[in-house]
Design a protein around this motif. Structure first.
Motif, PDB file in Angstrom:
ATOM      1  N   ASN A 189      45.991  32.734  42.913  1.00 44.20           N
ATOM      2  CA  ASN A 189      45.072  33.813  42.578  1.00 44.20           C
ATOM      3  C   ASN A 189      45.571  34.594  41.368  1.00 44.20           C
ATOM      4  O   ASN A 189      44.790  34.960  40.486  1.00 44.20           O
ATOM      5  CB  ASN A 189      44.872  34.759  43.761  1.00 44.20           C
ATOM      6  N   THR A 190      46.870  34.852  41.330  1.00 43.42           N
ATOM      7  CA  THR A 190      47.452  35.615  40.227  1.00 43.42           C
ATOM      8  C   THR A 190      47.262  34.887  38.903  1.00 43.42           C
ATOM      9  O   THR A 190      46.848  35.489  37.899  1.00 43.42           O
ATOM     10  CB  THR A 190      48.952  35.865  40.470  1.00 43.42           C
ATOM     11  N   MET A 191      47.542  33.589  38.868  1.00 43.48           N
ATOM     12  CA  MET A 191      47.404  32.820  37.627  1.00 43.48           C
ATOM     13  C   MET A 191      45.948  32.676  37.217  1.00 43.48           C
ATOM     14  O   MET A 191      45.626  32.758  36.030  1.00 43.48           O
ATOM     15  CB  MET A 191      48.050  31.437  37.774  1.00 43.48           C
ATOM     16  N   LEU A 192      45.061  32.478  38.187  1.00 40.55           N
ATOM     17  CA  LEU A 192      43.642  32.358  37.857  1.00 40.55           C
ATOM     18  C   LEU A 192      43.132  33.671  37.278  1.00 40.55           C
ATOM     19  O   LEU A 192      42.486  33.689  36.229  1.00 40.55           O
ATOM     20  CB  LEU A 192      42.826  31.952  39.084  1.00 40.55           C
ATOM     21  N   ALA A 193      43.464  34.767  37.928  1.00 40.35           N
ATOM     22  CA  ALA A 193      43.001  36.080  37.460  1.00 40.35           C
ATOM     23  C   ALA A 193      43.544  36.404  36.071  1.00 40.35           C
ATOM     24  O   ALA A 193      42.795  36.843  35.186  1.00 40.35           O
ATOM     25  CB  ALA A 193      43.401  37.162  38.457  1.00 40.35           C
ATOM     26  N   SER A 194      44.831  36.160  35.844  1.00 43.22           N
ATOM     27  CA  SER A 194      45.411  36.490  34.542  1.00 43.22           C
ATOM     28  C   SER A 194      44.885  35.548  33.449  1.00 43.22           C
ATOM     29  O   SER A 194      44.610  35.984  32.335  1.00 43.22           O
ATOM     30  CB  SER A 194      46.939  36.477  34.588  1.00 43.22           C
ATOM     31  N   SER A 195      44.715  34.272  33.759  1.00 45.59           N
ATOM     32  CA  SER A 195      44.182  33.324  32.775  1.00 45.59           C
ATOM     33  C   SER A 195      42.737  33.667  32.421  1.00 45.59           C
ATOM     34  O   SER A 195      42.354  33.628  31.247  1.00 45.59           O
ATOM     35  CB  SER A 195      44.262  31.890  33.303  1.00 45.59           C
ATOM     36  N   LEU A 196      41.936  34.010  33.416  1.00 44.06           N
ATOM     37  CA  LEU A 196      40.553  34.398  33.157  1.00 44.06           C
ATOM     38  C   LEU A 196      40.493  35.646  32.291  1.00 44.06           C
ATOM     39  O   LEU A 196      39.689  35.731  31.357  1.00 44.06           O
ATOM     40  CB  LEU A 196      39.798  34.624  34.470  1.00 44.06           C
ATOM     41  N   LYS A 197      41.368  36.593  32.570  1.00 45.21           N
ATOM     42  CA  LYS A 197      41.395  37.832  31.787  1.00 45.21           C
ATOM     43  C   LYS A 197      41.750  37.532  30.324  1.00 45.21           C
ATOM     44  O   LYS A 197      41.110  38.041  29.398  1.00 45.21           O
ATOM     45  CB  LYS A 197      42.397  38.811  32.390  1.00 45.21           C
ATOM     46  N   GLU A 198      42.763  36.699  30.110  1.00 43.35           N
ATOM     47  CA  GLU A 198      43.168  36.343  28.746  1.00 43.35           C
ATOM     48  C   GLU A 198      42.057  35.584  28.022  1.00 43.35           C
ATOM     49  O   GLU A 198      41.779  35.861  26.849  1.00 43.35           O
ATOM     50  CB  GLU A 198      44.442  35.497  28.771  1.00 43.35           C
ATOM     51  N   LEU A 199      41.428  34.643  28.708  1.00 43.17           N
ATOM     52  CA  LEU A 199      40.347  33.878  28.088  1.00 43.17           C
ATOM     53  C   LEU A 199      39.173  34.786  27.719  1.00 43.17           C
ATOM     54  O   LEU A 199      38.544  34.617  26.671  1.00 43.17           O
ATOM     55  CB  LEU A 199      39.886  32.757  29.024  1.00 43.17           C
ATOM     56  N   GLU A 200      38.901  35.764  28.569  1.00 43.07           N
ATOM     57  CA  GLU A 200      37.835  36.721  28.269  1.00 43.07           C
ATOM     58  C   GLU A 200      38.214  37.599  27.079  1.00 43.07           C
ATOM     59  O   GLU A 200      37.406  37.797  26.161  1.00 43.07           O
ATOM     60  CB  GLU A 200      37.543  37.588  29.494  1.00 43.07           C
ATOM     61  N   GLU A 201      39.437  38.111  27.072  1.00 45.22           N
ATOM     62  CA  GLU A 201      39.899  38.947  25.960  1.00 45.22           C
ATOM     63  C   GLU A 201      39.878  38.190  24.633  1.00 45.22           C
ATOM     64  O   GLU A 201      39.615  38.778  23.580  1.00 45.22           O
ATOM     65  CB  GLU A 201      41.311  39.469  26.239  1.00 45.22           C
ATOM     66  N   ASP A 202      40.116  36.882  24.686  1.00 43.08           N
ATOM     67  CA  ASP A 202      40.140  36.065  23.472  1.00 43.08           C
ATOM     68  C   ASP A 202      38.749  35.564  23.073  1.00 43.08           C
ATOM     69  O   ASP A 202      38.611  34.846  22.090  1.00 43.08           O
ATOM     70  CB  ASP A 202      41.093  34.880  23.654  1.00 43.08           C
ATOM     71  N   GLY A 203      37.747  35.902  23.852  1.00 41.71           N
ATOM     72  CA  GLY A 203      36.375  35.559  23.500  1.00 41.71           C
ATOM     73  C   GLY A 203      35.956  34.144  23.835  1.00 41.71           C
ATOM     74  O   GLY A 203      34.951  33.656  23.318  1.00 41.71           O
ATOM     75  N   LEU A 204      36.708  33.475  24.716  1.00 42.41           N
ATOM     76  CA  LEU A 204      36.368  32.097  25.071  1.00 42.41           C
ATOM     77  C   LEU A 204      35.471  32.006  26.299  1.00 42.41           C
ATOM     78  O   LEU A 204      34.743  31.024  26.464  1.00 42.41           O
ATOM     79  CB  LEU A 204      37.636  31.270  25.275  1.00 42.41           C
ATOM     80  N   ILE A 205      35.536  32.992  27.166  1.00 39.49           N
ATOM     81  CA  ILE A 205      34.651  33.039  28.332  1.00 39.49           C
ATOM     82  C   ILE A 205      34.065  34.443  28.441  1.00 39.49           C
ATOM     83  O   ILE A 205      34.583  35.390  27.848  1.00 39.49           O
ATOM     84  CB  ILE A 205      35.365  32.665  29.650  1.00 39.49           C
ATOM     85  N   TYR A 206      32.987  34.542  29.187  1.00 40.16           N
ATOM     86  CA  TYR A 206      32.491  35.872  29.492  1.00 40.16           C
ATOM     87  C   TYR A 206      32.414  36.032  31.000  1.00 40.16           C
ATOM     88  O   TYR A 206      32.292  35.070  31.747  1.00 40.16           O
ATOM     89  CB  TYR A 206      31.164  36.189  28.796  1.00 40.16           C
ATOM     90  N   ARG A 207      32.519  37.261  31.399  1.00 41.47           N
ATOM     91  CA  ARG A 207      32.555  37.635  32.812  1.00 41.47           C
ATOM     92  C   ARG A 207      31.376  38.551  33.069  1.00 41.47           C
ATOM     93  O   ARG A 207      31.153  39.508  32.340  1.00 41.47           O
ATOM     94  CB  ARG A 207      33.861  38.383  33.085  1.00 41.47           C
ATOM     95  N   LYS A 208      30.629  38.239  34.115  1.00 46.50           N
ATOM     96  CA  LYS A 208      29.509  39.095  34.498  1.00 46.50           C
ATOM     97  C   LYS A 208      29.711  39.521  35.935  1.00 46.50           C
ATOM     98  O   LYS A 208      29.876  38.688  36.823  1.00 46.50           O
ATOM     99  CB  LYS A 208      28.186  38.354  34.343  1.00 46.50           C
ATOM    100  N   GLN A 209      29.727  40.831  36.128  1.00 45.32           N
ATOM    101  CA  GLN A 209      29.923  41.393  37.465  1.00 45.32           C
ATOM    102  C   GLN A 209      28.620  42.007  37.939  1.00 45.32           C
ATOM    103  O   GLN A 209      27.989  42.783  37.226  1.00 45.32           O
ATOM    104  CB  GLN A 209      31.019  42.453  37.447  1.00 45.32           C
ATOM    105  N   TYR A 210      28.215  41.646  39.143  1.00 47.53           N
ATOM    106  CA  TYR A 210      27.008  42.182  39.758  1.00 47.53           C
ATOM    107  C   TYR A 210      27.411  43.275  40.743  1.00 47.53           C
ATOM    108  O   TYR A 210      28.325  43.089  41.543  1.00 47.53           O
ATOM    109  CB  TYR A 210      26.247  41.078  40.483  1.00 47.53           C
ATOM    110  N   MET A 211      26.719  44.369  40.677  1.00 47.54           N
ATOM    111  CA  MET A 211      27.035  45.499  41.554  1.00 47.54           C
ATOM    112  C   MET A 211      26.325  45.294  42.892  1.00 47.54           C
ATOM    113  O   MET A 211      25.297  45.905  43.177  1.00 47.54           O
ATOM    114  CB  MET A 211      26.632  46.815  40.891  1.00 47.54           C
ATOM    115  N   GLU A 212      26.870  44.400  43.666  1.00 47.71           N
ATOM    116  CA  GLU A 212      26.361  44.070  44.995  1.00 47.71           C
ATOM    117  C   GLU A 212      27.507  44.231  45.968  1.00 47.71           C
ATOM    118  O   GLU A 212      28.650  44.356  45.572  1.00 47.71           O
ATOM    119  CB  GLU A 212      25.888  42.612  45.043  1.00 47.71           C
TER     120      GLU A 212
END
Length: 118
Positions: free
Chosen positions: A61-84
């Motif tokens: 979980n730690t590696m997935l979360a940190s890798s996703l955060k870095e990829l998002e910060e670098d503009g390679l992925i986007y993250r969409k959060q739904y307020m549900e």
């Protein structure tokens, strides 16, 4: 002639130098988990966190979360959060990363060619 131009560009911008474009690219996708994450998102499209976790065997979980955060910060992925309730978060490739995927596919093809038989 084209090879001379490519070699000249490499001499002027050697991979060992600080401003190497290849080094910049590798910093964005380097590490054990970033390429598998990008490949999973490329294959499946918009994907939720737990789906990614199940798809990428061995990632914590730690590696997935940190890798996703870095990829998002670098503009390679986007993250969409739904307020549900519970909160739903989805990830997908950006257009910038979509341009990268054919290059990664070529690299994979090259890897097959140089892979030693088991």
């Amino acid at each position: 002639m084209k090879n001379d131009q490519n070699n000249s560009a490499c001499r002027n911008n050697c991979p060992c130098m600080e401003d190497c474009p290849l080094g910049s690219a590798l910093r964005l996708i380097g590490g054990k988990w970033k390429v598998p994450i990008l490949c999973a998102l490329n294959q499946d499209g918009v994907t939720r966190y737990n789906e990614l976790k199940r798809k990428i065997r061995g990632i914590t979980n730690t590696m997935l979360a940190s890798s996703l955060k870095e990829l998002e910060e670098d503009g390679l992925i986007y993250r969409k959060q739904y307020m549900e309730m519970p909160v739903r978060v989805e990830y997908a490739l950006t257009d910038l990363c979509s341009d990268l995927m054919p290059i990664l596919k070529q690299l994979a093809h090259w890897g097959i060619q140089v892979q030693e038989p088991e």
